[in-house]
Design an enzyme around this catalytic site. Structure first.
Site, PDB file in Angstrom:
ATOM      1  N   THR A  91      -3.940   4.910  -1.378  1.00  0.00           N
ATOM      2  CA  THR A  91      -4.946   5.374  -0.423  1.00  0.00           C
ATOM      3  C   THR A  91      -5.663   6.635  -0.897  1.00  0.00           C
ATOM      4  O   THR A  91      -5.227   7.308  -1.838  1.00  0.00           O
ATOM      5  CB  THR A  91      -4.317   5.649   0.955  1.00  0.00           C
ATOM      6  OG1 THR A  91      -3.376   6.729   0.834  1.00  0.00           O
ATOM      7  CG2 THR A  91      -3.626   4.414   1.502  1.00  0.00           C
ATOM      8  N   TYR A  92      -6.741   6.923  -0.200  1.00  0.00           N
ATOM      9  CA  TYR A  92      -7.620   8.057  -0.529  1.00  0.00           C
ATOM     10  C   TYR A  92      -7.800   8.871   0.740  1.00  0.00           C
ATOM     11  O   TYR A  92      -8.222   8.338   1.772  1.00  0.00           O
ATOM     12  CB  TYR A  92      -8.966   7.518  -1.012  1.00  0.00           C
ATOM     13  CG  TYR A  92      -9.847   8.508  -1.748  1.00  0.00           C
ATOM     14  CD1 TYR A  92      -9.617   8.802  -3.089  1.00  0.00           C
ATOM     15  CD2 TYR A  92     -10.921   9.132  -1.116  1.00  0.00           C
ATOM     16  CE1 TYR A  92     -10.436   9.675  -3.787  1.00  0.00           C
ATOM     17  CE2 TYR A  92     -11.749  10.012  -1.803  1.00  0.00           C
ATOM     18  CZ  TYR A  92     -11.505  10.277  -3.140  1.00  0.00           C
ATOM     19  OH  TYR A  92     -12.323  11.145  -3.830  1.00  0.00           O
ATOM     20  N   GLU A 152     -19.195  -6.371  14.675  1.00  0.00           N
ATOM     21  CA  GLU A 152     -18.209  -6.172  13.610  1.00  0.00           C
ATOM     22  C   GLU A 152     -18.358  -7.236  12.525  1.00  0.00           C
ATOM     23  O   GLU A 152     -18.369  -6.936  11.328  1.00  0.00           O
ATOM     24  CB  GLU A 152     -16.800  -6.216  14.206  1.00  0.00           C
ATOM     25  CG  GLU A 152     -15.690  -5.917  13.223  1.00  0.00           C
ATOM     26  CD  GLU A 152     -15.730  -4.480  12.733  1.00  0.00           C
ATOM     27  OE1 GLU A 152     -15.639  -4.295  11.505  1.00  0.00           O
ATOM     28  OE2 GLU A 152     -15.870  -3.562  13.558  1.00  0.00           O
ATOM     29  N   GLY A 210     -14.580   5.857   5.077  1.00  0.00           N
ATOM     30  CA  GLY A 210     -13.800   7.066   5.326  1.00  0.00           C
ATOM     31  C   GLY A 210     -14.084   7.583   6.722  1.00  0.00           C
ATOM     32  O   GLY A 210     -15.125   7.305   7.314  1.00  0.00           O
ATOM     33  N   ASP A 211     -13.148   8.353   7.246  1.00  0.00           N
ATOM     34  CA  ASP A 211     -13.281   8.863   8.610  1.00  0.00           C
ATOM     35  C   ASP A 211     -14.141  10.114   8.662  1.00  0.00           C
ATOM     36  O   ASP A 211     -14.026  11.001   7.813  1.00  0.00           O
ATOM     37  CB  ASP A 211     -11.898   9.184   9.190  1.00  0.00           C
ATOM     38  CG  ASP A 211     -11.043   7.929   9.337  1.00  0.00           C
ATOM     39  OD1 ASP A 211     -11.624   6.873   9.650  1.00  0.00           O
ATOM     40  OD2 ASP A 211      -9.821   8.012   9.140  1.00  0.00           O
ATOM     41  N   ALA A 241      -8.885  11.545   3.760  1.00  0.00           N
ATOM     42  CA  ALA A 241     -10.144  11.811   4.462  1.00  0.00           C
ATOM     43  C   ALA A 241     -10.924  12.911   3.753  1.00  0.00           C
ATOM     44  O   ALA A 241     -10.365  13.930   3.345  1.00  0.00           O
ATOM     45  CB  ALA A 241      -9.854  12.218   5.904  1.00  0.00           C
ATOM     46  N   HIS A 288      -8.103   3.066  -3.676  1.00  0.00           N
ATOM     47  CA  HIS A 288      -8.979   3.198  -2.513  1.00  0.00           C
ATOM     48  C   HIS A 288     -10.006   4.285  -2.827  1.00  0.00           C
ATOM     49  O   HIS A 288      -9.698   5.273  -3.506  1.00  0.00           O
ATOM     50  CB  HIS A 288      -8.185   3.646  -1.284  1.00  0.00           C
ATOM     51  CG  HIS A 288      -7.208   2.637  -0.783  1.00  0.00           C
ATOM     52  ND1 HIS A 288      -6.922   2.484   0.561  1.00  0.00           N
ATOM     53  CD2 HIS A 288      -6.425   1.732  -1.426  1.00  0.00           C
ATOM     54  CE1 HIS A 288      -6.020   1.529   0.715  1.00  0.00           C
ATOM     55  NE2 HIS A 288      -5.696   1.064  -0.485  1.00  0.00           N
ATOM     56  N   ALA A 336     -19.670   1.848   4.087  1.00  0.00           N
ATOM     57  CA  ALA A 336     -18.969   1.152   3.001  1.00  0.00           C
ATOM     58  C   ALA A 336     -19.894   0.174   2.287  1.00  0.00           C
ATOM     59  O   ALA A 336     -19.811   0.000   1.068  1.00  0.00           O
ATOM     60  CB  ALA A 336     -17.744   0.421   3.556  1.00  0.00           C
ATOM     61  N   GLU A 351       0.836  -1.203   0.000  1.00  0.00           N
ATOM     62  CA  GLU A 351       0.000   0.000   0.000  1.00  0.00           C
ATOM     63  C   GLU A 351       0.869   1.250   0.000  1.00  0.00           C
ATOM     64  O   GLU A 351       1.860   1.337   0.722  1.00  0.00           O
ATOM     65  CB  GLU A 351      -0.897  -0.001   1.241  1.00  0.00           C
ATOM     66  CG  GLU A 351      -1.796   1.234   1.323  1.00  0.00           C
ATOM     67  CD  GLU A 351      -2.710   1.202   2.529  1.00  0.00           C
ATOM     68  OE1 GLU A 351      -3.575   0.312   2.575  1.00  0.00           O
ATOM     69  OE2 GLU A 351      -2.554   2.054   3.423  1.00  0.00           O
TER      70      GLU A 351
END
Length: 296
Positions: free
Chosen positions: A48-49, A162, A108-109, A51, A77, A127, A17
Site C-alpha cells: 500500500t501507499y 459508481e 488517494g484520500d 495518504a 500501490h 484515478a 496485501e
C-alpha cells in the site's frame, strides 16, 4: 509477470496485501509473514501507499525488497492526488527501472483534518487520470489495477454513478480491479452484474478482510462504507472482550464467505492481511480444496 496477462488466461488468483512498516522491527515481522505466505504460491502481493504520499520511500523500498529477495510478483500501490504529474512520472520511472510491472492506480484520500487542502497544481485529481497518465507515458509496460466499490465509494451519489466511473477507469486502460473489502457477497454479485451490463469485462477480484479485531474492523468498515451483517455484529459483540473468540468467529465467517465466492466463479481472492499471516493461513487451509486449478 503482469497480473493482467495472468487473469486474462483465466487463472484463479490468490493475492495478499501488505503495508510498509514504520520500524525495523515491523519490517522484520512483515518479512516473516511474507515468507510464510510465499509458500502458498500467491499470484501476486501488493504494497500500500500512504495518504498524501506519506509512505512514498517506504513503499518503494519494501516493493524493491520483495522483488529482489523473493520469488513473488509484487504490485506497488500509487495514489495520485497529492503529487504533481512530474512526481508521478518520476515514481513510475523508478519502478520501471527496478523491474516492477504492476501498479494499483488510486486517487488517494483527501485529508479529512485539512478542510482547506487542495491538490498541487496539475495533479491527477482522479484515478482515471492516473491510469491515462501511465498509459500515455509508459504504454503497456505496466499492468494497471484499479479499485472498485461493490457498495459504492463513500463519495459516490449512487451505485449507477459508481459503475459509470469504474467504466471510465477501464476505458482509460485498467487491466483488472480489486474491490474494497465487503462482508455481504450479494453486494459483490450485484455490482459485478451491473458492470457486465455496462460492458465492463475485466476481472473484478473480491477483497477479503478477515475479522481479527472487532473494534478495528468496525472503524475500517465505517470509513469505507462496508456493511457488516447484523447477525455477525451480534455474534462478535457477545465476545468482544475475548480476542481469541473474536478471531475464531471472524475466520469462520471469512471461510464461508470465500467458499461462497469460489462457488459463484470469482476470478480470485485478495486478502487484506494487515501484515499478519495467521488468519489468512487458516482461511486458505480451509478453502484450498475448493480453489480452482491455478497453473498458468
Amino acid at each position: 509477470m503482469k497480473i493482467g496477462d495472468i487473469l486474462r488466461k483465466g487463472v484463479f488468483s490468490i493475492s495478499f496485501e501488505f503495508f510498509p512498516p514504520k520500524t525495523e522491527e515491523g519490517e522484520r515481522q512483515l518479512f516473516e509473514t511474507i515468507r510464510k505466505l510465499e509458500k502458498l504460491n500467491p499470484t501476486f502481493v501488493s504494497v500500500t501507499y500512504g495518504a498524501g504520499g506519506s509512505t512514498r520511500d517506504r513503499t518503494r523500498n519494501i516493493v524493491q525488497k520483495i522483488h529482489e529477495e523473493t520469488n513473488l510478483t509484487v504490485m506497488a500501490h500509487l495514489t495520485c492526488i497529492a503529487h504533481t504529474r512530474e512526481e508521478l512520472i518520476d515514481i513510475l520511472q523508478d519502478y520501471k527501472n527496478i523491474g516492477i510491472e504492476n501498479i494499483l492506480a488510486l486517487r488517494g484520500d483527501v485529508p479529512r483534518d485539512k478542510p482547506d487542502w487542495r491538490p498541487p497544481k496539475g495533479a491527477c485529481k482522479y484515478a482515471k487520470e492516473l491510469v491515462e497518465l501511465i498509459r500515455k507515458e509508459f504504454g503497456d509496460w505496466f499492468s494497471i489495477g484499479v479499485a472498485s466499490y461493490p457498495e459504492g465509494h463513500p463519495e459516490s451519489p449512487n451505485l449507477e454513478w459508481e459503475v459509470k466511473y469504474f467504466k471510465e477507469k477501464v476505458e482509460a486502460g485498467a487491466d483488472f480491479s480489486i474491490t474494497q473489502m465487503f462482508f455481504v457477497n450479494d453486494y459483490y454479485y450485484r455490482f459485478v452484474e451491473m458492470c457486465k451490463n455496462a460492458g465492463i469485462d475485466i476481472s473484478i477480484i473480491p477483497g477479503i478482510m478477515p475479522i481479527t479485531n472487532f473494534k478495528q474492523i468496525r472503524k475500517f468498515a465505517s470509513l469505507c462504507g462496508a456493511t457488516i451483517p447484523q447477525s455477525l455484529i451480534e455474534k462478535l459483540e457477545k465476545v468482544e472482550d475475548k480476542p481469541e473468540e473474536v478471531k475464531k468467529i471472524g475466520i469462520e465467517f471469512a471461510i464461508n464467505q470465500c467458499l461462497d465466492l469460489i462457488e459463484h466463479g470469482v476470478p480470485g481472492l485478495h486478502f487484506y492481511t494487515l501484515n499478519k499471516s495467521d488468519a489468512t493461513l487458516k482461511i486458505y487451509e480451509a478453502i484450498k480444496d475448493k480453489i480452482p486449478a491455478r497453473s498458468t
